[in-house]
Motif scaffolding. Sequence first.
Motif, PDB file in Angstrom:
ATOM      1  N   THR A  52     -11.252  -1.690   5.113  1.00 25.05           N
ATOM      2  CA  THR A  52     -11.597  -2.430   3.894  1.00 25.05           C
ATOM      3  C   THR A  52     -10.501  -2.154   2.865  1.00 25.05           C
ATOM      4  O   THR A  52     -10.064  -1.007   2.697  1.00 25.05           O
ATOM      5  CB  THR A  52     -12.960  -1.947   3.372  1.00 25.05           C
ATOM      6  N   THR A  53     -10.031  -3.218   2.217  1.00 25.81           N
ATOM      7  CA  THR A  53      -8.975  -3.046   1.214  1.00 25.81           C
ATOM      8  C   THR A  53      -9.613  -2.573  -0.099  1.00 25.81           C
ATOM      9  O   THR A  53     -10.636  -3.107  -0.521  1.00 25.81           O
ATOM     10  CB  THR A  53      -8.234  -4.379   0.983  1.00 25.81           C
ATOM     11  N   MET A  88       0.817  -1.218   0.000  1.00 26.11           N
ATOM     12  CA  MET A  88       0.000   0.000   0.000  1.00 26.11           C
ATOM     13  C   MET A  88       0.848   1.264   0.000  1.00 26.11           C
ATOM     14  O   MET A  88       0.426   2.316  -0.438  1.00 26.11           O
ATOM     15  CB  MET A  88      -0.871   0.024   1.256  1.00 26.11           C
ATOM     16  N   GLN A 139      -8.638 -12.355   5.405  1.00 26.08           N
ATOM     17  CA  GLN A 139      -8.705 -10.904   5.620  1.00 26.08           C
ATOM     18  C   GLN A 139     -10.099 -10.344   5.333  1.00 26.08           C
ATOM     19  O   GLN A 139     -10.633  -9.569   6.098  1.00 26.08           O
ATOM     20  CB  GLN A 139      -7.654 -10.205   4.776  1.00 26.08           C
ATOM     21  N   THR A 187     -13.115  -6.476   0.986  1.00 25.45           N
ATOM     22  CA  THR A 187     -12.357  -5.953  -0.149  1.00 25.45           C
ATOM     23  C   THR A 187     -13.327  -5.314  -1.143  1.00 25.45           C
ATOM     24  O   THR A 187     -14.421  -5.826  -1.344  1.00 25.45           O
ATOM     25  CB  THR A 187     -11.604  -7.111  -0.835  1.00 25.45           C
ATOM     26  N   TYR A 213      -9.010  -2.032  -4.107  1.00 18.70           N
ATOM     27  CA  TYR A 213      -8.171  -2.361  -5.266  1.00 18.70           C
ATOM     28  C   TYR A 213      -8.652  -1.524  -6.440  1.00 18.70           C
ATOM     29  O   TYR A 213      -9.819  -1.646  -6.837  1.00 18.70           O
ATOM     30  CB  TYR A 213      -8.357  -3.834  -5.669  1.00 18.70           C
ATOM     31  N   VAL A 219      -3.602   0.090  -4.586  1.00 21.49           N
ATOM     32  CA  VAL A 219      -4.100  -0.660  -3.426  1.00 21.49           C
ATOM     33  C   VAL A 219      -4.019   0.222  -2.186  1.00 21.49           C
ATOM     34  O   VAL A 219      -3.034   0.934  -1.988  1.00 21.49           O
ATOM     35  CB  VAL A 219      -3.273  -1.951  -3.194  1.00 21.49           C
ATOM     36  N   GLY A 220      -5.060   0.196  -1.379  1.00 20.27           N
ATOM     37  CA  GLY A 220      -5.059   0.976  -0.138  1.00 20.27           C
ATOM     38  C   GLY A 220      -6.181   0.496   0.748  1.00 20.27           C
ATOM     39  O   GLY A 220      -6.803  -0.529   0.463  1.00 20.27           O
ATOM     40  N   SER A 221      -6.420   1.226   1.828  1.00 17.19           N
ATOM     41  CA  SER A 221      -7.530   0.793   2.677  1.00 17.19           C
ATOM     42  C   SER A 221      -8.330   1.984   3.184  1.00 17.19           C
ATOM     43  O   SER A 221      -7.794   3.079   3.346  1.00 17.19           O
ATOM     44  CB  SER A 221      -7.015  -0.057   3.825  1.00 17.19           C
TER      45      SER A 221
END
Lengths: 379, 225
Positions: free
Chosen positions: A110-111, A65, A185, A188, A113, A91-93
């Motif tokens: 929450t990831t 990330m 995990q 997403t 994409y 990619v981040g959250s």
Amino acid sequence: MIKLALENLMRRKSRTFLAMLGLIVGVMTIISLISITEGVRLKVSEIVSEVKGIMVVEANVSMPMLSRLDASDDNKIKGISGVSVVCPRVVGSVVLLKEGEERKSTAMPTTIYGISPGVEALTKKGLLPFGGQLDKGRMLTSADKYSVIIDEKTADDQKKTVGSKIEIRGEKYKVVGISPAIGGQGRTIILPIDQARRILEISSDKVTGFFVEVVDPSQDKLIAKKIEAKLGNAEARTTEEFASQVMGMLANVNSFLWVVSAIAVIISALGIINTVLMSVRERTKEFGILKAVGWSSGDVLKLVIVESFLIGVGGGFFGIILGIVLVSIARPLLGIPLAVTPILAVQAAVFAMVVGALGGIYPAWEASKLDPIQAISKE
Amino acid sequence: MKTPLLEARDVYREYLLGKTVVKALRGVDVVIHKGDFVFIVGPSGSGKSTLMHILGALDHPTKGSVLLDGKNLARLSDWQLSMVRRNRVGFVFQGFNLVHSLNAKENVMLPLQTSDIDKVTLEARAIKLLMEVGLKHRINHRPNELSGGERQRVATARALINEPEIILADEPTGELDSKTGAEIMGLMRTINKEKGTTFVIVTHDTEYITEKDKVFRIRDGKIIR
């Protein structure tokens, strides 16, 4: 001897159950923990076998990330011979809030994409995190802007289905597809790369990495080296290398689990020693009678060890059964292919029987050394 | 002259009670022949139970020898002594000493549970013995479901399961009323007569002794005439 020992155990059901309980919990814990690591390993191999390629991130960053590469590196990678598709990624959250909910420090992130749907469609397996398989709905297309694919955990959390609107940082997106949960995990969201950049506040000329598909998968290591050489500040790893790194971590987790198992062995053995010893001391007179009527010290020793061994057999059996039940319950929750393998079940059974027999040695020795005259005169 | 079945020669037994040395037996001589019905009589603390334990291979003498068919038990290992108890001797104890969690038949089978005799034969033998001692309808009853006399009959059947040459009984009527005590004594005499089993009965009660019986009177660890 086995029948007699079994009858003795059945006559003291609650004591036998208590002696077994520690072992049942130990075996159940070992079985479920090891199944989980084995399941994660299988899932990683499954993803790797489905998605063969190279992941490119910025060199020396601790998390993907935090990686930042120029979006224009895309063309540099494409220029390397043997590369078929280059998919830029962001990619981040974020923390998703339900309606009217205040932000909490404990909220699960929450990831996010960000992908280029048109480019992803050119790859053989589609979206990397899911291997291209959706539970419901459709993939993103180049025409999508405010559309997202969410995983089933996010769908459950937010109570969304295909066609629902989901709010991310104040903007509404339409859910077009729902994917299975990813690994342990979960949570997403996949959406077009430009929207992801806005949400994650990444400038439009940056990406967090690239997923590169090659023409000949056997050349992927060589191509990865070429990418690193060409970009200078990037680290390119094949999905297999990435997988082997994950496997290495899992091996460490496995070693840790064996240490936990060793502790479980000691605790279970102590539990068995305690209960069998109590039982032997309660039955002093009975052992005195056995010796007086012609049982040798060895016969008494054998009887107690067999009883303790049978506790091990029972503890192992019920521990394995409960372990299988626990794993079956955990499988849909974790979304990984958990299974109690026959080898694991055999190892757990052997472990339980050995602990049972070992736990009985000291109490058995004490019972065998009883002086029959003193023992029978005990009230 | 007939060879004795069991013989104690100048037997001494001392043990520690705290820091005190207790001299339970002080040079005891006993000769028992096959088929004898023997009483060892004496007051409490006279050493009669200690003598019975030594004669029955449950204990070693401190000094002296105990000969079973001429073989000195004092020289045998613990394992050899248990084999003597399993194969040649039967015990009947004052407090019955039955295993409460087992039924009458299982208690009778107990001495030979670890032997090579198959289960079916052993079970049949136990049932036959229980019938012989008059407990045909009590075969599957546990000790707490039996009267004192019935318990002692189970104990007697248990002592007979290994077809012993000698049965040693420690106060077999001690916890029974006089009528039941007489019945048990009668049962033992019948077995002695019909099977030829030698009986050594330790008691402080002389009412069951007849003129034909061999009697050893013991006091302060010594046989008195």
